[in-house]
Design a protein around this motif. Sequence first.
Motif, PDB file in Angstrom:
ATOM      1  N   ILE A 299       4.580   3.089   6.498  1.00 24.85           N
ATOM      2  CA  ILE A 299       4.671   4.629   6.592  1.00 24.85           C
ATOM      3  C   ILE A 299       4.772   5.480   5.656  1.00 24.85           C
ATOM      4  O   ILE A 299       4.515   6.933   5.354  1.00 24.85           O
ATOM      5  CB  ILE A 299       5.926   4.950   7.874  1.00 24.85           C
ATOM      6  CG1 ILE A 299       6.012   4.526   8.953  1.00 24.85           C
ATOM      7  CG2 ILE A 299       6.447   6.388   8.274  1.00 24.85           C
ATOM      8  CD1 ILE A 299       7.135   3.789  10.060  1.00 24.85           C
ATOM      9  N   SER A 300       5.880   4.950   4.598  1.00 23.51           N
ATOM     10  CA  SER A 300       5.854   6.496   3.618  1.00 23.51           C
ATOM     11  C   SER A 300       4.866   6.769   2.655  1.00 23.51           C
ATOM     12  O   SER A 300       4.286   7.493   2.222  1.00 23.51           O
ATOM     13  CB  SER A 300       6.705   5.284   2.171  1.00 23.51           C
ATOM     14  OG  SER A 300       8.590   5.174   2.899  1.00 23.51           O
TER      15      SER A 300
ATOM     16  N   VAL B 289      11.195   9.084   2.772  1.00 26.38           N
ATOM     17  CA  VAL B 289      11.086   9.051   4.383  1.00 26.38           C
ATOM     18  C   VAL B 289      11.131   7.343   4.093  1.00 26.38           C
ATOM     19  O   VAL B 289      11.839   6.909   5.735  1.00 26.38           O
ATOM     20  CB  VAL B 289       9.263   8.975   4.722  1.00 26.38           C
ATOM     21  CG1 VAL B 289       8.779   8.094   6.127  1.00 26.38           C
ATOM     22  CG2 VAL B 289       9.259  10.345   5.152  1.00 26.38           C
ATOM     23  N   TYR B 290      10.933   6.476   3.734  1.00 26.34           N
ATOM     24  CA  TYR B 290      11.001   4.754   4.053  1.00 26.34           C
ATOM     25  C   TYR B 290      12.413   4.905   4.000  1.00 26.34           C
ATOM     26  O   TYR B 290      13.028   4.111   4.590  1.00 26.34           O
ATOM     27  CB  TYR B 290      10.937   4.642   2.250  1.00 26.34           C
ATOM     28  CG  TYR B 290      11.032   2.921   1.915  1.00 26.34           C
ATOM     29  CD1 TYR B 290      10.682   2.081   2.977  1.00 26.34           C
ATOM     30  CD2 TYR B 290      12.569   2.855   1.825  1.00 26.34           C
ATOM     31  CE1 TYR B 290      10.844   0.423   2.899  1.00 26.34           C
ATOM     32  CE2 TYR B 290      12.340   1.584   2.037  1.00 26.34           C
ATOM     33  CZ  TYR B 290      12.170   0.223   2.527  1.00 26.34           C
ATOM     34  OH  TYR B 290      12.183  -1.379   3.288  1.00 26.34           O
TER      35      TYR B 290
ATOM     36  N   LEU C  26      14.915   6.844   4.945  1.00 26.87           N
ATOM     37  CA  LEU C  26      15.345   7.378   6.994  1.00 26.87           C
ATOM     38  C   LEU C  26      14.224   5.934   7.975  1.00 26.87           C
ATOM     39  O   LEU C  26      15.309   6.055   9.053  1.00 26.87           O
ATOM     40  CB  LEU C  26      14.302   8.652   7.328  1.00 26.87           C
ATOM     41  CG  LEU C  26      15.199   9.535   6.957  1.00 26.87           C
ATOM     42  CD1 LEU C  26      14.135  10.880   6.396  1.00 26.87           C
ATOM     43  CD2 LEU C  26      16.398   9.944   7.029  1.00 26.87           C
ATOM     44  N   THR C  27      13.336   5.451   8.007  1.00 30.74           N
ATOM     45  CA  THR C  27      13.374   4.005   8.894  1.00 30.74           C
ATOM     46  C   THR C  27      14.079   3.171   7.826  1.00 30.74           C
ATOM     47  O   THR C  27      13.664   2.265   9.127  1.00 30.74           O
ATOM     48  CB  THR C  27      11.498   4.023   8.405  1.00 30.74           C
ATOM     49  OG1 THR C  27      11.455   3.921   6.914  1.00 30.74           O
ATOM     50  CG2 THR C  27      10.862   5.481   8.710  1.00 30.74           C
ATOM     51  N   GLN C  28      15.476   2.873   7.204  1.00 32.47           N
ATOM     52  CA  GLN C  28      15.781   2.323   7.049  1.00 32.47           C
ATOM     53  C   GLN C  28      17.051   2.041   7.118  1.00 32.47           C
ATOM     54  O   GLN C  28      17.678   2.009   7.259  1.00 32.47           O
ATOM     55  CB  GLN C  28      15.168   1.350   5.401  1.00 32.47           C
ATOM     56  CG  GLN C  28      13.525   1.146   5.411  1.00 32.47           C
ATOM     57  CD  GLN C  28      13.513  -0.490   5.946  1.00 32.47           C
ATOM     58  OE1 GLN C  28      14.579  -1.071   6.476  1.00 32.47           O
ATOM     59  NE2 GLN C  28      11.777  -0.088   6.196  1.00 32.47           N
ATOM     60  N   PRO C  29      17.389   1.419   8.160  1.00 35.31           N
ATOM     61  CA  PRO C  29      18.973   2.160   8.973  1.00 35.31           C
ATOM     62  C   PRO C  29      20.041   0.875   8.163  1.00 35.31           C
ATOM     63  O   PRO C  29      21.593   1.457   7.723  1.00 35.31           O
ATOM     64  CB  PRO C  29      18.844   1.544  10.567  1.00 35.31           C
ATOM     65  CG  PRO C  29      17.971   0.655  10.466  1.00 35.31           C
ATOM     66  CD  PRO C  29      16.849   1.038   9.900  1.00 35.31           C
TER      67      PRO C  29
ATOM     68  N   GLU D 164      11.198  -4.280  -0.500  1.00 32.57           N
ATOM     69  CA  GLU D 164      10.169  -4.794   0.481  1.00 32.57           C
ATOM     70  C   GLU D 164       9.756  -6.111  -0.471  1.00 32.57           C
ATOM     71  O   GLU D 164       8.455  -6.355   0.434  1.00 32.57           O
ATOM     72  CB  GLU D 164       9.318  -4.014   1.347  1.00 32.57           C
ATOM     73  CG  GLU D 164       9.149  -2.946   1.372  1.00 32.57           C
ATOM     74  CD  GLU D 164       9.633  -3.468   3.025  1.00 32.57           C
ATOM     75  OE1 GLU D 164       9.391  -4.850   3.802  1.00 32.57           O
ATOM     76  OE2 GLU D 164      10.813  -2.672   3.832  1.00 32.57           O
TER      77      GLU D 164
END
Length: 423
Positions: free
Chosen positions: A3-4, A28-29, A31-34, A291
Amino acid sequence: MLISFLVFLTLLLLGMPVVFAIGIGGLVYFLTQPELQLTMPVQLALAETQNFSLLAIPTFILASNLMNELGVTRRLLRVAYALTSFVRGGLAHASIILGFLMGGVSGSAIADATMQARLLGPEMVRKGFSKGFIAALQGFAGLLAVAIPPSIGLILYGSIGQVSIGQLFAGGIGLGVLMALIFLFTVTILSSKLPAKEGSFDGAQILYALRDGFWAVLFPLLLLVTLRLGVFVPSEVGSAAVVYALLVGVVYRELSLERIGRALSNSVRDVGMVSFLIAMAGVLGYGMKWEMIPQQVSRFLVGVIEDPQVALILILVSLLLLGTILDSTVMIIMLTPILVPAAKALGIDLVYFGVLMVMACAIGLLTPPVGLSMYSVCSIMGCGIQEYVREGWPLFVAALTTLIIALLFPQVVLFLPEVLFRR
């Protein structure tokens, strides 16, 4: 992570400045990794600029701007023209030689190409050269700054990948000499289309030009000698280069507060741009490390491709294609942490790999649709991209030929590092 990257590429295609596209993609990365805290992007951006080895970048940039302001460029042009005025299309050959000599001053392909286009362009038009050919010639001559010390691209690769900058400089000289010779050969082949020679061989003029430009021509050699003898480490030699540039200004009697002020102003702008890129790339790069993308790339290349030479060719072709849409500095900053572990796992010499990687990234500066050097020289010369491509394709082939020869004969790059550093 996907996504990033999609966000990054979308913003890039929409025309957003690349540094903001990288930063937003990194945000964004997070924001998508709580499991990751949102305070980390700020901390990472600051931490990336606190690398001690990166001190070489601002000092070399300042040294380059000082030497450009203090009469070095004009003297190097005099040397280049004295060596080529007696051959057909002398100014074209002089452009290549000036690019080689300027590589030791500017350290930047875009800066070199832009400066040469402004310096030589009007005179070459007056002599009968086509605008498209001039733009392509000055753009590709600027590639020599990527190989000849102090190359900003090699400094970035060495700093990020923890590879000896001194050995990278030595390896870059071998590739730079080869590329300059191939460019000169290409221009000679095209000489039937170029204006006639303007004079005869004049040894006295050549000696005078060399004597007058001696301290400027000596600069890259002094860099290597001081690094080899251990007089300076890479983070210190840039500061020594600043002092050397000031001394050259005194010798040439062109040192003034106004010129120093302009050099400082230009350096602040250039350093700010590079530092901002490094900071934002650090945010996105953390996501790659989280990752484990470098390890995945290494495992893929080692598992799928057994021959390191085939893997290297695949990487270089990918970099050439990626260079058509991304700036070379961005590519080096983003991809070095990924590709260095892969090259190490494949058993590829990291100095050899770095010189070829940086050059492959830089060639993208001159290829459509996104080539910063290409747009710069075309804008200065007032020619279209089609004319640039039509006139410049032989030089593009020459640049690729240089990479191919270096691939087939690694000693082109490794000879000087092995001799000077006893590797």
